[in-house]
Design a protein around this motif. Structure first.
Motif, PDB file in Angstrom:
ATOM      1  N   MET A   1       8.783 -16.190 -93.474  1.00 59.35           N
ATOM      2  CA  MET A   1       7.437 -16.663 -93.830  1.00 59.35           C
ATOM      3  C   MET A   1       6.942 -17.665 -92.770  1.00 59.35           C
ATOM      4  O   MET A   1       7.692 -18.538 -92.354  1.00 59.35           O
ATOM      5  N   TYR A   2       5.711 -17.489 -92.359  1.00 57.21           N
ATOM      6  CA  TYR A   2       5.103 -18.416 -91.406  1.00 57.21           C
ATOM      7  C   TYR A   2       3.935 -19.126 -92.068  1.00 57.21           C
ATOM      8  O   TYR A   2       3.265 -18.556 -92.930  1.00 57.21           O
ATOM      9  N   LYS A   3       3.704 -20.357 -91.644  1.00 51.24           N
ATOM     10  CA  LYS A   3       2.505 -21.070 -92.095  1.00 51.24           C
ATOM     11  C   LYS A   3       1.621 -21.310 -90.883  1.00 51.24           C
ATOM     12  O   LYS A   3       2.050 -21.905 -89.885  1.00 51.24           O
ATOM     13  N   ALA A   4       0.382 -20.829 -90.958  1.00 49.66           N
ATOM     14  CA  ALA A   4      -0.592 -21.080 -89.896  1.00 49.66           C
ATOM     15  C   ALA A   4      -1.576 -22.140 -90.381  1.00 49.66           C
ATOM     16  O   ALA A   4      -2.095 -22.040 -91.497  1.00 49.66           O
ATOM     17  N   THR A   5      -1.771 -23.170 -89.582  1.00 50.38           N
ATOM     18  CA  THR A   5      -2.786 -24.184 -89.883  1.00 50.38           C
ATOM     19  C   THR A   5      -3.933 -23.966 -88.916  1.00 50.38           C
ATOM     20  O   THR A   5      -3.777 -24.123 -87.705  1.00 50.38           O
ATOM     21  N   ILE A   6      -5.067 -23.530 -89.456  1.00 49.69           N
ATOM     22  CA  ILE A   6      -6.197 -23.105 -88.637  1.00 49.69           C
ATOM     23  C   ILE A   6      -7.335 -24.113 -88.756  1.00 49.69           C
ATOM     24  O   ILE A   6      -7.748 -24.457 -89.871  1.00 49.69           O
ATOM     25  N   GLU A   7      -7.802 -24.607 -87.625  1.00 52.85           N
ATOM     26  CA  GLU A   7      -8.947 -25.531 -87.606  1.00 52.85           C
ATOM     27  C   GLU A   7     -10.177 -24.756 -87.159  1.00 52.85           C
ATOM     28  O   GLU A   7     -10.164 -24.167 -86.075  1.00 52.85           O
ATOM     29  N   VAL A   8     -11.219 -24.760 -87.971  1.00 53.50           N
ATOM     30  CA  VAL A   8     -12.476 -24.109 -87.592  1.00 53.50           C
ATOM     31  C   VAL A   8     -13.550 -25.187 -87.510  1.00 53.50           C
ATOM     32  O   VAL A   8     -13.774 -25.915 -88.485  1.00 53.50           O
ATOM     33  N   ARG A   9     -14.155 -25.322 -86.343  1.00 54.34           N
ATOM     34  CA  ARG A   9     -15.199 -26.335 -86.151  1.00 54.34           C
ATOM     35  C   ARG A   9     -16.447 -25.703 -85.599  1.00 54.34           C
ATOM     36  O   ARG A   9     -16.378 -24.685 -84.911  1.00 54.34           O
ATOM     37  N   LEU A  10     -17.578 -26.344 -85.837  1.00 52.13           N
ATOM     38  CA  LEU A  10     -18.801 -25.927 -85.163  1.00 52.13           C
ATOM     39  C   LEU A  10     -18.656 -26.200 -83.673  1.00 52.13           C
ATOM     40  O   LEU A  10     -18.046 -27.192 -83.269  1.00 52.13           O
ATOM     41  N   LYS A  11     -19.225 -25.329 -82.848  1.00 52.17           N
ATOM     42  CA  LYS A  11     -19.250 -25.601 -81.407  1.00 52.17           C
ATOM     43  C   LYS A  11     -20.024 -26.891 -81.154  1.00 52.17           C
ATOM     44  O   LYS A  11     -20.966 -27.208 -81.895  1.00 52.17           O
ATOM     45  N   PRO A  12     -19.653 -27.641 -80.111  1.00 54.01           N
ATOM     46  CA  PRO A  12     -20.313 -28.933 -79.869  1.00 54.01           C
ATOM     47  C   PRO A  12     -21.829 -28.820 -79.728  1.00 54.01           C
ATOM     48  O   PRO A  12     -22.560 -29.751 -80.082  1.00 54.01           O
ATOM     49  N   SER A  13     -22.329 -27.679 -79.262  1.00 53.10           N
ATOM     50  CA  SER A  13     -23.771 -27.530 -79.049  1.00 53.10           C
ATOM     51  C   SER A  13     -24.536 -27.201 -80.338  1.00 53.10           C
ATOM     52  O   SER A  13     -25.760 -27.170 -80.335  1.00 53.10           O
ATOM     53  N   VAL A  14     -23.810 -26.957 -81.444  1.00 50.41           N
ATOM     54  CA  VAL A  14     -24.465 -26.542 -82.682  1.00 50.41           C
ATOM     55  C   VAL A  14     -24.715 -27.758 -83.578  1.00 50.41           C
ATOM     56  O   VAL A  14     -23.813 -28.570 -83.786  1.00 50.41           O
ATOM     57  N   LEU A  15     -25.932 -27.884 -84.079  1.00 55.40           N
ATOM     58  CA  LEU A  15     -26.267 -28.975 -84.992  1.00 55.40           C
ATOM     59  C   LEU A  15     -25.441 -28.886 -86.276  1.00 55.40           C
ATOM     60  O   LEU A  15     -25.158 -27.795 -86.757  1.00 55.40           O
TER      61      LEU A  15
END
Lengths: 83, 83
Positions: A1-15
């Motif tokens: 079993m693997y655990k993935a920790t995924i960070e999703v952010r807005l691109k810096p240019s997006v309000l």
């Protein structure tokens, strides 16, 4: 079993209106020193995979197909085994 | 200027319907190997503070007053100077 920790952010240019709303609330609460706020999401995904490379490929595919919107978001992830 | 990166997650004992919905969608897309998904948020807060201790106290207070719901969520953060 693997655990993935995924960070999703807005691109810096997006309000980020949600971040701006939180900044406004922080100012109202007296935290005047806050300059800016940006909000992203963190997904923890536990999955079965034969090896780390296969887990990485699966998580990459999930991000591209569902978890992140490549037009406005960027993502990064790390994998842990046996978590 | 300090940058605080704050992770807010549901406590492990709290059900995560959003995470379950994403897990269902991943299964539908063919990612049958996914065992579970939990979703949290990441806040990046830039703030002015005289020193690191003062920044830490401010961020701690923000989390308690607005950013996290202590009944169902837990939080942690790290600080970087000059970011």
């Amino acid at each position: 079993m693997y655990k993935a920790t995924i960070e999703v952010r807005l691109k810096p240019s997006v309000l980020d209106p949600q971040g701006n709303a939180v900044k406004g609330s922080l100012h109202t609460l007296g935290f005047e020193e806050v300059d800016s706020v940006r909000i992203g999401k963190t997904l923890e995904v536990w999955l079965k995979a034969a090896d780390e490379q296969s887990a990485e490929e699966q998580v990459e595919a999930m991000c591209k197909k569902l978890l992140a919107n490549p037009v406005i978001e960027q993502y990064s992830f790390r994998l842990e085994e046996g978590a």
